[in-house]
Scaffold this active site. Structure first.
Site, PDB file in Angstrom:
ATOM      1  N   SER A 200      37.100   2.408  -9.255  1.00  0.00           N
ATOM      2  CA  SER A 200      37.817   3.516  -9.890  1.00  0.00           C
ATOM      3  C   SER A 200      38.600   3.033 -11.109  1.00  0.00           C
ATOM      4  O   SER A 200      39.055   1.888 -11.158  1.00  0.00           O
ATOM      5  CB  SER A 200      38.798   4.150  -8.902  1.00  0.00           C
ATOM      6  OG  SER A 200      38.117   4.748  -7.830  1.00  0.00           O
TER       7      SER A 200
HETATM    8  N1  SAH Z   1      38.190   2.427  -3.565  1.00  0.00           N
HETATM    9  C1  SAH Z   1      37.210   1.980  -4.538  1.00  0.00           C
HETATM   10  C2  SAH Z   1      36.353   3.109  -5.046  1.00  0.00           C
HETATM   11  C3  SAH Z   1      34.918   2.883  -4.749  1.00  0.00           C
HETATM   12  S1  SAH Z   1      33.820   4.178  -5.229  1.00  0.00           S
HETATM   13  C4  SAH Z   1      37.917   1.240  -5.661  1.00  0.00           C
HETATM   14  O1  SAH Z   1      38.973   0.691  -5.440  1.00  0.00           O
HETATM   15  O2  SAH Z   1      37.432   1.154  -6.749  1.00  0.00           O
HETATM   16  C5  SAH Z   1      33.715   5.132  -3.752  1.00  0.00           C
HETATM   17  C6  SAH Z   1      33.095   4.468  -2.546  1.00  0.00           C
HETATM   18  O3  SAH Z   1      32.991   5.456  -1.516  1.00  0.00           O
HETATM   19  C7  SAH Z   1      31.685   3.919  -2.747  1.00  0.00           C
HETATM   20  O4  SAH Z   1      31.672   2.558  -2.480  1.00  0.00           O
HETATM   21  C8  SAH Z   1      30.833   4.713  -1.744  1.00  0.00           C
HETATM   22  O5  SAH Z   1      29.811   3.959  -1.162  1.00  0.00           O
HETATM   23  C9  SAH Z   1      31.873   5.138  -0.714  1.00  0.00           C
HETATM   24  N2  SAH Z   1      31.507   6.294   0.102  1.00  0.00           N
HETATM   25  C10 SAH Z   1      30.810   7.403  -0.262  1.00  0.00           C
HETATM   26  N3  SAH Z   1      30.674   8.248   0.790  1.00  0.00           N
HETATM   27  C11 SAH Z   1      31.301   7.664   1.851  1.00  0.00           C
HETATM   28  C12 SAH Z   1      31.487   8.032   3.216  1.00  0.00           C
HETATM   29  N4  SAH Z   1      31.010   9.160   3.731  1.00  0.00           N
HETATM   30  N5  SAH Z   1      32.205   7.180   4.008  1.00  0.00           N
HETATM   31  C13 SAH Z   1      32.698   6.014   3.528  1.00  0.00           C
HETATM   32  N6  SAH Z   1      32.532   5.620   2.241  1.00  0.00           N
HETATM   33  C14 SAH Z   1      31.844   6.422   1.412  1.00  0.00           C
END
Ligand code: SAH
Length: 215
Positions: free
Chosen positions: A65
């Site tokens: 993010s």
């Molecule tokens: N918190 C992260 C953001 C990652 S992007 C950061 O610090 O940058 C969002 C993430 O959510 C992705 O890795 C994706 O695989 C995950 N995701 C999507 N759907 C999900 C679900 N149902 N349960 C758990 N994780 C999920």
């Protein structure tokens, strides 16, 4: 081993940028100023992108993010020391590290196996003691509920009921809700057993929250 003056300088500049964009939570700014964000990037991108205020690919079609978004969501969550926080979407683990630095007890769920494995390894190596899970964020983590806060870092098509009911009374959930292009940042507060307040905090753009594939 992880950090150097150059990265510290770039970080300080990023923090100034976040302040200018309206982030005013001193605790959030303080911890983002100490976490070596470049560690969450592939080495090739350390110098150019780790301290830009942009989202960036982390593999498996996912992104880390944007720092502004991390700061905004974390500020809305109002994390206090010892709070029990559930994160949905560990990704590379940067947001998880921010929650750990705020001295919360952190539980985080990721649905992509590779990202789960990589972030788990990295967070441990960096000394962060979050409990990491490979699984489906739509279900939350009932066995560790209730939580003081829940932060969803992927764009949810709706507010999952299971997550609402894993909040403590007065617990806060920060969750982007909407379609694949853009989502509305929502703060949901559990007022009592059956009642919740819901407020909107503007448009953001996340990778989608997807259905379970852990089985
Ligand atoms: N918190 C992260 C953001 C990652 S992007 C950061 O610090 O940058 C969002 C993430 O959510 C992705 O890795 C994706 O695989 C995950 N995701 C999507 N759907 C999900 C679900 N149902 N349960 C758990 N994780 C999920």
């Amino acid at each position: 081993m992880y950090d150097n003056f150059r990265y510290q300088g770039l970080r300080a500049k990023l923090i100034e940028k976040l302040k200018k964009k309206g982030i005013s939570d001193d605790n959030v700014l303080r911890v983002m100023n100490v976490i070596p964000r470049h560690m969450f990037f592939d080495k090739a991108f350390h110098d150019k992108f780790a301290y830009e205020d942009i989202a960036f690919p982390i593999g498996e079609g996912q992104t880390i993010s944007q720092p502004y978004t991390v700061a905004f969501q974390t500020s809305l969550l109002e994390v206090k020391k010892r709070d029990k926080i559930l994160e949905i979407g560990t990704g590379c683990g940067y947001q998880t590290a921010v929650l750990c630095e705020l001295e919360a007890r952190v539980f985080t769920i990721e649905r992509q196996r590779l990202l789960f494995q990589q972030s788990d390894r990295l967070l441990r190596a960096m000394g962060y003691r979050a409990k990491t899970f490979f699984g489906d964020g739509f279900k939350g983590k009932e066995v560790f509920a209730p939580f003081d806060g829940i932060i969803v870092t992927c764009g949810a098509p709706f507010v999952p009921e299971a997550l609402k009911y894993q909040l403590k009374i007065n617990g806060r959930m920060v969750i982007p809700v909407g379609g694949s292009d853009a989502q509305q940042m929502k703060l949901i507060v559990r007022l009592d057993k059956d009642n919740f307040s819901e407020n909107d905090y503007g448009e953001f753009s996340f990778v989608p929250m997807l259905k379970d594939k852990s089985k």
